[in-house]
Design an enzyme around this catalytic site. Structure first.
Site, PDB file in Angstrom:
ATOM      1  N   CYS A 108       0.846  -1.202   0.000  1.00  0.00           N
ATOM      2  CA  CYS A 108       0.000   0.000   0.000  1.00  0.00           C
ATOM      3  C   CYS A 108       0.875   1.243   0.000  1.00  0.00           C
ATOM      4  O   CYS A 108       1.878   1.304   0.733  1.00  0.00           O
ATOM      5  CB  CYS A 108      -0.899  -0.007   1.232  1.00  0.00           C
ATOM      6  SG  CYS A 108      -2.064   1.381   1.276  1.00  0.00           S
ATOM      7  N   GLU A 153      -8.820  -0.679  -3.084  1.00  0.00           N
ATOM      8  CA  GLU A 153      -9.123   0.768  -3.094  1.00  0.00           C
ATOM      9  C   GLU A 153     -10.444   1.056  -2.382  1.00  0.00           C
ATOM     10  O   GLU A 153     -10.559   2.027  -1.633  1.00  0.00           O
ATOM     11  CB  GLU A 153      -9.166   1.291  -4.533  1.00  0.00           C
ATOM     12  CG  GLU A 153      -7.884   1.111  -5.318  1.00  0.00           C
ATOM     13  CD  GLU A 153      -6.647   1.558  -4.561  1.00  0.00           C
ATOM     14  OE1 GLU A 153      -5.602   0.910  -4.723  1.00  0.00           O
ATOM     15  OE2 GLU A 153      -6.719   2.531  -3.780  1.00  0.00           O
ATOM     16  N   HIS A 156     -10.151   1.455   1.272  1.00  0.00           N
ATOM     17  CA  HIS A 156      -9.625   2.758   1.725  1.00  0.00           C
ATOM     18  C   HIS A 156     -10.759   3.733   2.032  1.00  0.00           C
ATOM     19  O   HIS A 156     -10.637   4.567   2.933  1.00  0.00           O
ATOM     20  CB  HIS A 156      -8.701   3.380   0.659  1.00  0.00           C
ATOM     21  CG  HIS A 156      -7.281   2.898   0.709  1.00  0.00           C
ATOM     22  ND1 HIS A 156      -6.468   3.045   1.809  1.00  0.00           N
ATOM     23  CD2 HIS A 156      -6.528   2.264  -0.215  1.00  0.00           C
ATOM     24  CE1 HIS A 156      -5.272   2.536   1.558  1.00  0.00           C
ATOM     25  NE2 HIS A 156      -5.287   2.043   0.340  1.00  0.00           N
TER      26      HIS A 156
HETATM   27  O1  K2U Z   1      -3.984   1.720  -2.606  1.00  0.00           O
HETATM   28  C1  K2U Z   1      -2.778   1.658  -2.789  1.00  0.00           C
HETATM   29  O2  K2U Z   1      -1.975   1.853  -1.885  1.00  0.00           O
HETATM   30  C2  K2U Z   1      -2.254   1.225  -4.113  1.00  0.00           C
HETATM   31  C3  K2U Z   1      -1.783  -0.182  -4.063  1.00  0.00           C
HETATM   32  C4  K2U Z   1      -2.901  -1.016  -4.605  1.00  0.00           C
HETATM   33  C5  K2U Z   1      -2.819  -2.487  -4.488  1.00  0.00           C
HETATM   34  C6  K2U Z   1      -1.835  -3.132  -3.783  1.00  0.00           C
HETATM   35  C7  K2U Z   1      -1.812  -4.524  -3.718  1.00  0.00           C
HETATM   36  C8  K2U Z   1      -2.805  -5.266  -4.304  1.00  0.00           C
HETATM   37  C9  K2U Z   1      -3.788  -4.617  -4.970  1.00  0.00           C
HETATM   38  C10 K2U Z   1      -3.789  -3.255  -5.070  1.00  0.00           C
HETATM   39  C11 K2U Z   1      -0.459  -0.169  -4.818  1.00  0.00           C
HETATM   40  O3  K2U Z   1      -0.710  -0.294  -6.155  1.00  0.00           O
HETATM   41  S1  K2U Z   1       0.725  -1.208  -4.185  1.00  0.00           S
HETATM   42  C12 K2U Z   1       1.981  -1.261  -5.303  1.00  0.00           C
HETATM   43  C13 K2U Z   1       1.716  -2.089  -6.510  1.00  0.00           C
HETATM   44  C14 K2U Z   1       2.205  -1.639  -7.693  1.00  0.00           C
HETATM   45  C15 K2U Z   1       2.033  -2.382  -8.827  1.00  0.00           C
HETATM   46  C16 K2U Z   1       1.371  -3.599  -8.770  1.00  0.00           C
HETATM   47  C17 K2U Z   1       0.854  -4.057  -7.572  1.00  0.00           C
HETATM   48  C18 K2U Z   1       1.035  -3.296  -6.424  1.00  0.00           C
HETATM   49 NI    NI Z   2      -3.577   1.057  -0.418  1.00  0.00          NI
END
Ligand code: K2U
Ligand code: NI
Length: 181
Positions: A108, A153, A156
């Site tokens: 995250c 998301e 969140h």
């Molecule tokens: O909400 C966030 O912090 C964005 C997250 C979303 C996410 C993380 C893990 C699994 C599903 C969604 C970021 O994208 S974490 C970094 C990342 C980057 C590329 C691919 C996967 C995760």
């Molecule tokens: Ni997140």
């Protein structure tokens, strides 16, 4: 191009239940959401991410930029399909019974240290929302990895982080009925 200050734990905004967005959208709010989509695109460009020191992301929710309202941006390519959305007041209208999890665990942008463990989510979800990118109401039927991202998301908006969904006693506890992705 807009760079956002990503709010990190323990910022209280990450733990609040975000408020519905009043519609119709203001031009300012519409632009903010489009900027969030753009931010994700930049974060996935190695050179730009390095230049601006930003972590790659496939999704970002309003509370993560300090706005306690119900909207989030999505941008990623998966299985030869591009998922590019700016969802406002999303509602999960149906889910599978079947659960799924990423074998690699989750991360995250608002949690600097990665927390290892399986995050069980619905394998399939149907989400209704207003989409700023297509500028219309959408009903999205998502399965597997895309469903995981959209649920991350969505959490969140309710002040829930992926770390809340990891089994504290046994982070890698396997639910044999769940699908490992
Ligand atoms: O909400 C966030 O912090 C964005 C997250 C979303 C996410 C993380 C893990 C699994 C599903 C969604 C970021 O994208 S974490 C970094 C990342 C980057 C590329 C691919 C996967 C995760
Ligand atoms: Ni997140």
């Amino acid at each position: 191009m807009k760079l956002f200050n990503i709010h990190k734990i323990p910022d209280p905004v990450l733990f609040e239940k975000a408020k519905e967005v009043s519609m119709p959208l203001s031009e300012e709010k519409r632009q903010m959401i489009l900027d969030m989509v753009e931010y994700l695109k930049i974060s996935q460009d190695d050179e730009m991410a390095k230049k601006y020191n930003i972590r790659p992301g496939v999704g970002i929710a309003a509370p993560q930029i300090g706005v306690s309202e119900r909207f989030y941006a999505i941008y990623f390519n998966y299985d030869e399909k591009t998922y590019e959305y700016g969802l406002v007041n999303p509602k999960i209208i149906s889910t599978s019974i079947k659960k799924a999890y990423l074998e690699t665990g989750e991360g995250c942008l608002s949690v600097p240290q990665d927390v290892p463990g399986y995050v069980y989510r619905y394998y399939k979800v149907t989400i209704k929302a207003f989409d700023v990118v297509s500028n219309k109401d959408v009903t999205l039927k998502l399965t597997g990895y895309p469903a995981i991202v959209f649920q991350h998301e969505y959490d969140h908006l309710d002040g829930i982080l992926y770390t809340d969904r990891i089994n504290k006693k046994d982070p890698f506890l396997v639910d044999p009925a769940a699908i490992a992705l």
